[in-house]
Scaffold this motif. Structure first.
Motif, PDB file in Angstrom:
ATOM      1  N   THR A  57      -8.891  -5.938   8.176  1.00  0.00           N
ATOM      2  CA  THR A  57      -7.773  -5.907   7.230  1.00  0.00           C
ATOM      3  C   THR A  57      -8.120  -6.700   5.986  1.00  0.00           C
ATOM      4  O   THR A  57      -7.949  -6.223   4.860  1.00  0.00           O
ATOM      5  CB  THR A  57      -6.511  -6.499   7.875  1.00  0.00           C
ATOM      6  OG1 THR A  57      -6.216  -5.795   9.063  1.00  0.00           O
ATOM      7  CG2 THR A  57      -5.337  -6.413   6.915  1.00  0.00           C
ATOM      8  N   ALA A  84      -8.762  -5.497   2.095  1.00  0.00           N
ATOM      9  CA  ALA A  84      -8.069  -6.063   0.938  1.00  0.00           C
ATOM     10  C   ALA A  84      -9.069  -6.507  -0.129  1.00  0.00           C
ATOM     11  O   ALA A  84      -8.892  -6.214  -1.316  1.00  0.00           O
ATOM     12  CB  ALA A  84      -7.192  -7.235   1.370  1.00  0.00           C
ATOM     13  N   TYR A 101      -1.503  -7.159  -6.265  1.00  0.00           N
ATOM     14  CA  TYR A 101      -0.405  -7.027  -5.304  1.00  0.00           C
ATOM     15  C   TYR A 101       0.028  -5.579  -5.188  1.00  0.00           C
ATOM     16  O   TYR A 101       0.221  -5.060  -4.091  1.00  0.00           O
ATOM     17  CB  TYR A 101       0.814  -7.849  -5.743  1.00  0.00           C
ATOM     18  CG  TYR A 101       0.603  -9.343  -5.757  1.00  0.00           C
ATOM     19  CD1 TYR A 101       1.294 -10.141  -6.650  1.00  0.00           C
ATOM     20  CD2 TYR A 101      -0.277  -9.959  -4.874  1.00  0.00           C
ATOM     21  CE1 TYR A 101       1.115 -11.504  -6.675  1.00  0.00           C
ATOM     22  CE2 TYR A 101      -0.458 -11.321  -4.899  1.00  0.00           C
ATOM     23  CZ  TYR A 101       0.237 -12.095  -5.801  1.00  0.00           C
ATOM     24  OH  TYR A 101       0.051 -13.444  -5.834  1.00  0.00           O
ATOM     25  N   LEU A 161      -2.322  -3.551  -3.217  1.00  0.00           N
ATOM     26  CA  LEU A 161      -2.226  -3.823  -1.783  1.00  0.00           C
ATOM     27  C   LEU A 161      -1.016  -3.109  -1.181  1.00  0.00           C
ATOM     28  O   LEU A 161      -1.089  -2.523  -0.102  1.00  0.00           O
ATOM     29  CB  LEU A 161      -2.120  -5.331  -1.533  1.00  0.00           C
ATOM     30  CG  LEU A 161      -3.403  -6.131  -1.728  1.00  0.00           C
ATOM     31  CD1 LEU A 161      -3.112  -7.618  -1.678  1.00  0.00           C
ATOM     32  CD2 LEU A 161      -4.425  -5.778  -0.671  1.00  0.00           C
ATOM     33  N   PHE A 162       0.083  -3.169  -1.896  1.00  0.00           N
ATOM     34  CA  PHE A 162       1.282  -2.492  -1.407  1.00  0.00           C
ATOM     35  C   PHE A 162       1.053  -0.991  -1.294  1.00  0.00           C
ATOM     36  O   PHE A 162       1.473  -0.334  -0.341  1.00  0.00           O
ATOM     37  CB  PHE A 162       2.463  -2.746  -2.356  1.00  0.00           C
ATOM     38  CG  PHE A 162       3.285  -3.935  -1.965  1.00  0.00           C
ATOM     39  CD1 PHE A 162       2.848  -5.206  -2.256  1.00  0.00           C
ATOM     40  CD2 PHE A 162       4.491  -3.774  -1.299  1.00  0.00           C
ATOM     41  CE1 PHE A 162       3.598  -6.310  -1.890  1.00  0.00           C
ATOM     42  CE2 PHE A 162       5.242  -4.875  -0.941  1.00  0.00           C
ATOM     43  CZ  PHE A 162       4.801  -6.143  -1.233  1.00  0.00           C
ATOM     44  N   PHE A 214      -1.499  -0.338   1.725  1.00  0.00           N
ATOM     45  CA  PHE A 214      -1.038  -0.566   3.095  1.00  0.00           C
ATOM     46  C   PHE A 214       0.338   0.015   3.361  1.00  0.00           C
ATOM     47  O   PHE A 214       0.739   0.143   4.510  1.00  0.00           O
ATOM     48  CB  PHE A 214      -1.032  -2.076   3.397  1.00  0.00           C
ATOM     49  CG  PHE A 214      -2.400  -2.654   3.580  1.00  0.00           C
ATOM     50  CD1 PHE A 214      -3.055  -3.276   2.536  1.00  0.00           C
ATOM     51  CD2 PHE A 214      -3.047  -2.550   4.806  1.00  0.00           C
ATOM     52  CE1 PHE A 214      -4.323  -3.806   2.705  1.00  0.00           C
ATOM     53  CE2 PHE A 214      -4.319  -3.078   4.986  1.00  0.00           C
ATOM     54  CZ  PHE A 214      -4.960  -3.702   3.932  1.00  0.00           C
ATOM     55  N   SER A 232       4.586   0.187   1.921  1.00  0.00           N
ATOM     56  CA  SER A 232       5.629  -0.813   1.738  1.00  0.00           C
ATOM     57  C   SER A 232       6.314  -1.187   3.041  1.00  0.00           C
ATOM     58  O   SER A 232       7.041  -2.161   3.091  1.00  0.00           O
ATOM     59  CB  SER A 232       6.675  -0.315   0.740  1.00  0.00           C
ATOM     60  OG  SER A 232       7.210   0.897   1.220  1.00  0.00           O
ATOM     61  N   ARG A 282       4.610  -2.094   5.525  1.00  0.00           N
ATOM     62  CA  ARG A 282       3.718  -3.042   6.196  1.00  0.00           C
ATOM     63  C   ARG A 282       3.411  -4.259   5.338  1.00  0.00           C
ATOM     64  O   ARG A 282       2.701  -5.146   5.767  1.00  0.00           O
ATOM     65  CB  ARG A 282       2.381  -2.376   6.517  1.00  0.00           C
ATOM     66  CG  ARG A 282       2.449  -1.367   7.607  1.00  0.00           C
ATOM     67  CD  ARG A 282       1.076  -0.815   7.932  1.00  0.00           C
ATOM     68  NE  ARG A 282       1.238   0.389   8.720  1.00  0.00           N
ATOM     69  CZ  ARG A 282       1.518   1.564   8.213  1.00  0.00           C
ATOM     70  NH1 ARG A 282       1.614   1.720   6.913  1.00  0.00           N
ATOM     71  NH2 ARG A 282       1.701   2.620   8.994  1.00  0.00           N
ATOM     72  N   THR A 283       3.912  -4.243   4.131  1.00  0.00           N
ATOM     73  CA  THR A 283       3.517  -5.302   3.196  1.00  0.00           C
ATOM     74  C   THR A 283       4.735  -5.943   2.564  1.00  0.00           C
ATOM     75  O   THR A 283       5.651  -5.249   2.152  1.00  0.00           O
ATOM     76  CB  THR A 283       2.699  -4.699   2.037  1.00  0.00           C
ATOM     77  OG1 THR A 283       1.908  -3.626   2.520  1.00  0.00           O
ATOM     78  CG2 THR A 283       1.801  -5.739   1.408  1.00  0.00           C
ATOM     79  N   VAL A 328       0.734 -12.835   0.600  1.00  0.00           N
ATOM     80  CA  VAL A 328       1.026 -11.433   0.885  1.00  0.00           C
ATOM     81  C   VAL A 328       0.977 -11.270   2.391  1.00  0.00           C
ATOM     82  O   VAL A 328       0.014 -11.678   3.038  1.00  0.00           O
ATOM     83  CB  VAL A 328      -0.019 -10.501   0.242  1.00  0.00           C
ATOM     84  CG1 VAL A 328       0.297  -9.062   0.591  1.00  0.00           C
ATOM     85  CG2 VAL A 328      -0.040 -10.692  -1.256  1.00  0.00           C
ATOM     86  N   LEU A 358       0.660  -8.916   5.559  1.00  0.00           N
ATOM     87  CA  LEU A 358       0.200  -7.583   5.952  1.00  0.00           C
ATOM     88  C   LEU A 358       0.433  -7.438   7.436  1.00  0.00           C
ATOM     89  O   LEU A 358      -0.071  -8.226   8.228  1.00  0.00           O
ATOM     90  CB  LEU A 358      -1.300  -7.436   5.661  1.00  0.00           C
ATOM     91  CG  LEU A 358      -1.724  -7.628   4.214  1.00  0.00           C
ATOM     92  CD1 LEU A 358      -3.238  -7.689   4.114  1.00  0.00           C
ATOM     93  CD2 LEU A 358      -1.213  -6.483   3.376  1.00  0.00           C
TER      94      LEU A 358
END
Lengths: 1385, 109
Positions: free
Chosen positions: A450, A454, A521, A524-525, A528, A530, A532-533, A629, A631
């Protein structure tokens, strides 16, 4: 039967609750309760701590929330108000909630309510309770929905209301905030319909229970004796929610009869509940643990409603009244039972009514008792599902494959041997197998994949990033690209980061370019998902300044008054305010005021102090954690509630302390401005030079060392590299003749043909860089720019990369305060012999000269001496410093070392060291991760100062205000090119100065002067983004009119541009100058405002047209001459330099054209002040006057326990660091913390081979018109008094001991600072060899005191300084963000 | 507050309920169930200090409304007392607002 409190607000209900969950749980358990609820206001902020506290106390946790109920109107047929979803609602218009309700989650710890009124049988028969987790999940969804309600336009994610302290006090929201709102949480709530939608699990069993208390619509109706209304409302609720999910919450605070929360009110509600067949439960609507907390609750209410306490009794809006009385405390079961009996009596029923009430309360408690693991997923780590990571197969196998790739890349056959560190080539494979084994056993492959995903993501965006922290210890992290620090080369230990003895998820932090972190950010959102983040929140607590301000608000004290007091406060906890008033010199005036107030019979100041103390450390507001953040897998939103973060992304209501407990994976993505600065610098370098060769030449990279220049040799040549790759070139490489390098020599691997530098390939041993660092002119360099750090660097004198790691590791309160640094420095410089307790420890401690600095060293020491293995060693290390756990560690250590045959005195010694330093050590991995950008920024400053300064201006990374960086640019000889509409852009840019002669650049010392930094339009604080874009896009301009027409700045901004000289390029020789232009623009502005020449009603467009008509014939014709400016009559005198600087400060917060101290130069000359760059040349111990702008204030912890205040003043020639000991603090008073421009009398002292600072005697505020400043020749005139004072001083000690070193300024103390003539005449300075051999031999040393101005040598630990030595320990830490709103707390 | 207060002696039952009130040389007997409530004070105006740990009695004061009579055949009178739990002191206070008919309160539906 025990009693369970079901409605309890903890301190995490900001501005509402008073006490911490731990205290509440402990008290409940002590009273015999079996469970306790936490129902914070508007969120689950305190829940995780509550669950932990309940487990520790041995009781069951109950989770709930206290929410506002929003219209549409109460269920039951009243017309729905159109207000709620109407986009036409005016921003800021407050949503009038229809009361508040408490909602509890069902739990599975007990029978879930089976057999009680809370799980009644349905038509189909007995219901089963909701499954595990359903209640809590519903609660999370409910809370998230309540926050989404605050702004329906935003797709469900509400922007955070402006919670800043500024907004609270000025009632003016910052731009972007949605309307002024006294209650920061306004708009948060749920409608009854939304409640109904969540109250049941899919199976139909109740997952939530809604409590209608005195503040609900039912309760309010009951309060005003509207029986019918209350009954109707209750029936409607019953219908809406169905059986089992509803209860009436009966509360009596024994308020005055007839008022809300009176016994009568409670009885009414009880009656209504019984009549409607709804179960009634008893609670006390608890906000504080003990009756004493009521006063704090009052203050919190006053602050929340932004209105003084005195208004709270007759507030403008109903429902905003102060609590009825102080009875809302966590009453013991006995009191609650008595209360139940009273209610039963008043009801007219017998004792059964009380029994029923209490029993229903306990039944609901049991039905809501949570089983942490089953209901919350407590402590169970969760990571994103493999499918989300794009993985097809076993995560462990995939991780291994990636590592093998990395091994090839970094440790392949061509890798240098230094990359492998001590273990050599086979060591790398061994280490990899070891790490993969541990990861497999712990099942953490998914975690690493993970994080690797990222970091891959970040890299794919082209954003600079660097892992920090113990994660750098891992080879797997290095091979998968998570970290950029080679753990083998730096001898880092994996177990410091992860081992089989850990059960919680490890923590990896990644630094990214601050300017682009939002991009990261969002990516990442996106990647992965929304579900999960989320981002993470953090609680900001009250500190002294904020507490004083809010206490003042509550008492109705004038804002200015509290402001003045607040500004003089410095760095103590609000809770010790009264004590501070007695002790702190700068609070003398306040102490006097207190006395005066009391004598006059008033008590406002006393109350102010008391209330300030009550607010100590309470949460003040929640904000987005700047980097966290979360995850997780797809269940995330069922495990944490979310609210708006202000970024358009949701943030969890849990903070970093809650992550471990909830098993959540948190990645800290830190926006580090230095990374942005470095990225910007590299871009500028490439842009301005354009080719690798030009970059190489401009940066003088062919010079290995500038030592000759520093030694003052006229014809410095620096030492030249023969091979321009720098790789492994040892220091001091010399060539017999410094022949110029032949062209055609290949560029080093870190430099591309296009001039792009790859910092990761730059070797870490550039001598010129270390030389620069050793001068302590490290303003702008990452980590080592603070005054304290500069002092330490000055003493430590780094020569290699490992020294930087050590410096960073030492510069913390622990090592600085305890006696760690002094022996280190002494041994390092050869003044003391290195001593190892035992030969076994020598290889471990050699790199730090025998001093324990790193965690890794502690681990190795424990392992070598006890054989416990590195994993266990890390566990033991964590226990050191914990008074409860340390004894067990000691026993183990002694037992094992004895077994291994170490002699007892050695065991004692080593244990003493471990106990003293074990908890102070620093993780070397962390230090290494930090040392990399430190080195890089220093390297860039040394070789490419212009580009680096441009980067510093642009991204503003450090602790100092921009104006100080501007002064630094001047010091380095980098010209600052003024604002010019035709040249300045939105960003600071490096510009070649055509025809500039310049000087020879000396890396690390001065720039060539041929490249300057063009000041950017962004300096003008009032210029909007849009205006700046237009200005930049429209350049070049022909005339002022052209600017006006095409860039269309506001008139005020046009005038500001003129004031700052940005329009000077249009001025015509012989015609009016800058001042005339400014007046001309003023006149135009006024003309427009008077409507001169414009038709009435023509509006702004007409006015503009009129202006154009006014200057008819002066349209923007490209004639090459600005007709407007050439027509200006030269009437007004040019502004004086001081006026100019003042204007610049007003408009840009920076003194651009000259240093702002220049206005004081004549005064400073008269009075005999010394410029900061001359201090080094004076004898140590000279009495001087220094002056400057305050740029830093620090009060590090001192070994003696006394507070020493360190200031840095910038006088335009450099920075001078000044220490104020106790007596000087008293002599100075409140201006110590509040003045910005100071004059200080003090005594110089050497603090390092090339560093000097000043010990203060007293100070004056240069800006205060009421101060009596010293007159001309002050120092001479007061020389007599001074000598007299010295003669009285007891601390004169000029030891004749070995070395003849003198004690300089002596320790802080009530006697204050005294300075002796520090060396007897004729004392000689020793050479380094002499020092090493002469120590202990009593050789006499003499200093050439006869030579005027020759600095007296220094040696570490000679007591000549407050920060390093023999006297009172070290300090100078804890940077104050002076420029950032003065540390408002 | 501007109230007329006078110190009185109160005898309590085992349950902590007032039974007798002695004042001005006379002893009144409580003849109906006492009513107690807590009334909030404007402590920020009245108190010199409000330090943490000051304890109960800062934010509100304990008020009792008692029906008392001298003898079995005398008419009952309503009096209000203020009680300080920390010092144990009782004071007779005059509460004009509270004068009449909250007794009626209990009887309404």
């Amino acid at each position: 039967m025990s009693f369970t409190h079901l409605h309890v607000a903890s301190a995490f209900s900001a501005h509402y609750g008073v006490d911490w969950p731990e205290a509440l749980a402990e008290a409940a358990a002590a009273d015999g309760a079996t469970a306790l609820a936490c129902t914070d206001r508007d969120g689950l902020y305190g829940l995780v701590k509550h669950v932990g506290a309940c487990q520790a106390a041995g009781i069951a946790p109950i989770a709930g929330v206290d929410l506002a109920l929003l219209p549409p109107a109460r269920p039951g047929g009243r017309p729905a108000s159109s207000r709620v979803a109407a986009p036409t609602r005016a921003p800021g218009e407050r949503e009038r909630p229809q009361g508040r309700v408490v909602v509890l989650a069902r739990g599975t710890r007990g029978a879930g309510g089976l057999g009680t009124r809370f799980l009644p049988p349905t038509r189909r028969g007995t219901q089963l309770p909701a499954p595990a987790g359903a209640g809590y999940a519903a609660l999370c969804s409910l809370v998230s929905r309540a926050h989404a309600a605050a702004s329906p336009h935003d797709g469900g994610l509400a922007p955070l209301r402006d919670l800043s302290p500024e907004a609270r006090h000025t009632r003016r929201p910052r731009p972007g905030a949605v309307g002024p709102s006294p209650d920061p949480q306004v708009g948060i709530g749920v409608t009854a319909a939304q409640l109904a939608g969540l109250v049941r699990a899919p199976s139909g069993a109740p997952a939530l229970t809604v409590l209608l208390g005195p503040d609900s619509d039912v309760g309010r109706a009951a309060a005003s004796r509207d029986y019918r209304g209350a009954r109707v409302a209750l029936r409607a609720w019953k219908e809406l929610l169905g059986p089992g999910a509803l209860a009436v919450e009966v509360v009596s605070h024994a308020a005055e009869p007839g008022a809300a929360y009176s016994t009568a009110h409670a009885v009414r509600m009880l009656r209504i509940a019984r009549e409607a067949g709804v179960p009634a439960v008893l609670s006390n609507a608890v906000r504080y643990l003990l009756p004493d907390g009521a006063a704090t609750a009052d203050v919190l209410d006053a602050v929340r409603l932004l209105s003084p306490l005195s208004l709270g009794l007759t507030p403008p809006h109903p429902g905003e009244v102060l609590q009825a009385n102080g009875q809302g405390w966590l009453k013991p079961a006995a009191d609650m039972r008595t209360l139940a009996s009273e209610l039963a009596y008043e009801l007219g029923g017998g004792a059964e009514a009380a029994v029923e009430l209490l029993r229903d309360t306990e039944d609901l408690a049991e039905a809501s008792s949570l089983e942490p693991v089953a209901d919350l997923g407590w402590g169970v780590p969760s990571v994103p599902e493999a499918s989300v990571l794009g993985l097809d197969g076993d995560p462990q196998a995939i991780l291994r494959a990636r590592c093998e790739e990395g091994l090839e890349r970094y440790f392949g056959p061509n890798a240098p041997s230094s990359a492998f560190g001590g273990g050599g080539r086979p060591g790398a494979r061994e280490r990899l197998e070891h790490e993969l084994g541990v990861i497999a056993d712990l099942g953490f492959a998914g975690y690493f994949l993970t994080v690797a995903t990222a970091t891959d993501l970040i890299r794919s965006l082209g954003v600079r990033s660097a892992a920090r922290g113990s994660g750098a210890s891992s080879l797997v992290a290095y091979l998968t690209g998570i970290s950029h620090v080679n753990p083998l080369a730096h001898d880092l230990i994996f177990e410091r980061f992860l081992s089989r003895d850990r059960t919680s998820l490890p923590d990896i932090d990644v630094d990214v370019e601050s300017a682009r972190r939002h991009e990261v950010y969002r990516e990442l959102f996106r990647r992965f998902g929304s579900e999960r983040t989320t981002l993470m929140s953090m609680q900001n607590a009250y500190r002294a300044r904020g507490a004083v301000r809010d206490a003042g608000l509550a008492l109705g004290v004038e804002g200015e008054e509290t402001d003045a007091i607040a500004k003089s406060l410095w760095r103590f906890s609000a809770g010790s305010f009264r004590e501070a008033i007695d002790l702190m010199p700068e609070l003398r005036p306040l102490a006097q005021r207190l006395e005066a107030d009391r004598a006059a019979g008033g008590h406002q100041v006393d109350l102010l102090v008391d209330l300030t103390e009550r607010l100590d450390r309470l949460p003040r507001h929640i904000s987005m954690h700047p980097c966290g953040v979360i995850l997780s897998d797809a269940r995330l939103l069922k495990r944490t509630p979310v609210q708006a973060s202000g970024l358009g992304l949701p943030m969890s209501q849990f903070d970093k302390h809650d992550m471990d407990s909830m098993g959540l994976l948190k990645l800290d993505v830190l926006g580090v401005r230095m990374q942005s600065t470095i990225a910007y610098t590299l871009e500028e370098i490439a842009r301005i030079h354009g080719s690798g060769e030009a970059v190489y030449a401009a940066g003088q990279h062919e010079r290995v060392s500038m030592g000759a220049w520093y030694e003052g040799r006229k014809e410095y040549s620096g030492v030249i590299r023969r091979v321009p790759d720098g790789a492994g070139a040892p220091d001091g490489l010399t060539l017999p003749d410094a022949a110029p390098t032949p062209s055609g020599t290949p560029l080093p691997p870190w430099l591309g043909e296009d001039g792009v530098i790859d910092l990761s390939l730059v070797p870490l041993d550039d001598e010129a860089t270390y030389e620069m660092i050793r001068t302590t002119n490290t303003l702008g360099v990452f980590q080592i720019e603070s005054p304290g750090q500069r002092e330490l660097i000055g003493k430590l004198a780094p020569t290699e990369f490992n020294d930087l790691i050590i410096d960073i590791s030492l510069f913390r309160p622990g090592p600085m305060q305890s006696d760690m640094v002094r022996p280190f420095l002494e041994q390092r410089h050869g003044f003391a012999k290195e001593a190892y307790p035992h030969p076994d420890l020598e290889p471990i401690l050699a790199e730090t000269h025998g001093v324990v600095v790193f965690h890794e060293q502690v681990l190795r020491m424990l392992d070598v001496m006890t054989g416990c293995g590195l994993a266990q060693a890390d566990v033991l290390r964590r226990r050191l410093g914990n008074p409860a756990k340390e004894p067990a560690v000691e026993r183990f250590f002694r037992a094992e070392t004895l077994k291994r045959g170490y002699p007892l005195p050695i065991i004692d010694r080593v244990w003493a060291t471990l106990a003293a330093f074990g908890s102070f050590g620093f993780c070397k991995a962390h230090g290494a991760a930090f040392a990399v950008p430190t080195y890089h920024s220093a390297w860039l400053k040394t070789h490419h100062p212009e580009a680096f300064l441009a980067g510093l201006f642009e991204h503003d990374p450090g602790m100092y205000p921009r104006r100080l960086l501007i002064a630094e640019a001047r010091r380095l000889g980098v010209p600052l090119l003024p604002l010019d509409v035709n040249r300045s852009g939105r960003r600071f840019a490096v510009e070649e100065i055509p025809g500039a002669r310049g000087v020879e650049a000396v890396p690390g010392v001065r720039a060539s002067g041929r490249l300057g930094v063009r000041l950017a339009l962004s300096l003008i604080t009032s210029l909007s983004e849009a205006e700046a874009v237009r200005l930049e896009a429209g350049a070049p301009y022909d005339s002022v009119a052209d600017v006006r027409d095409r860039a269309r700045p506001t008139r005020t901004n046009l005038r500001r541009l003129a004031q700052l000289g940005a329009l000077d390029c249009f001025l015509v020789q012989g015609a009016g100058g800058r001042a005339d232009l400014v007046h001309h623009l003023d006149a135009q502005r006024e003309g427009v405002m008077n409507g001169t020449g414009a038709r009435r009603g023509a509006g702004a467009a007409g006015a503009r047209k009129a202006v154009r008509q006014q200057v008819d014939g002066q349209m923007a014709l490209p004639l090459g001459v600005d007709l407007e400016t050439s027509a200006l009559t030269p009437l007004f005198p040019e502004p004086t330099p001081t006026q100019r600087i003042r204007e610049e400060l007003d408009l840009t917060a920076a003194d651009l054209s000259g240093h702002l101290m220049s206005a004081h130069h004549s005064f400073l000359d008269r009075v005999g002040a010394t410029p900061s760059d001359r201090l080094l040349g004076l004898r140590s111990g000279s009495r001087v006057l220094v002056a400057g702008v305050r740029v830093a204030t620090q009060t590090p912890p001192m070994r003696s326990g006394e507070r020493v205040v360190f200031l840095s003043l910038d006088d335009g020639h450099g920075c001078v660091d000044i220490a104020f000991f106790t007596q000087a603090q008293h002599a100075t008073g409140p201006l110590l913390f509040s003045s910005n421009l100071m004059l200080v009398e003090g005594v110089t002292r050497r603090t390092g081979p090339r560093a000097v600072s000043v010990q203060a005697l007293k100070a004056w505020d240069l800006q205060d018109p009421n101060t009596a400043l010293p007159g001309a020749d002050y120092l001479e005139r007061t020389e007599g008094e001074w000598r007299a004072a010295l003669r009285r001083a007891p601390e004169l000690s000029v030891p004749g001991e070995a070395g003849g070193w003198y004690r300089g300024i002596v320790r802080a103390g009530v006697n204050g600072a005294t300075a002796a003539e520090l060396a007897p005449a004729g004392a000689l300075a020793p050479t380094r060899a002499g020092a090493a051999s002469g120590a202990g031999r009593g050789a006499r040393r003499r200093v050439a005191g006869a030579v005027a101005g020759r600095p007296v040598p220094w040696r570490p630990g000679d007591g000549s300084d407050a920060t390093g030595g023999g006297g009172d320990g070290l300090g100078a830490l804890g940077e104050s963000r002076v420029k950032r709103a003065g540390g408002m707390g | 507050m501007g109230l007329f207060t006078q110190s009185v002696q109160v005898t309590l039952s085992t349950a902590g309920q007032p039974l007798r009130v002695d004042w001005g040389g006379h002893s009144w007997r409580v003849c109906a169930r006492p009513v107690r409530w807590y009334r909030r004070t404007a402590w920020w105006e009245e108190n010199a200090r409000a330090q943490r740990g000051a304890g109960a009695g800062l934010v509100d004061e304990e008020i009792w409304r008692l029906q008392v009579r001298l003898g079995a055949r005398d008419a009952p009178r309503t009096v209000h007392l203020s009680h300080q739990p920390q010092t144990g002191r009782w004071r007779l206070i005059n509460l004009p607002d509270q004068a009449a008919g909250h007794e009626g309160e209990r009887r309404s539906a």
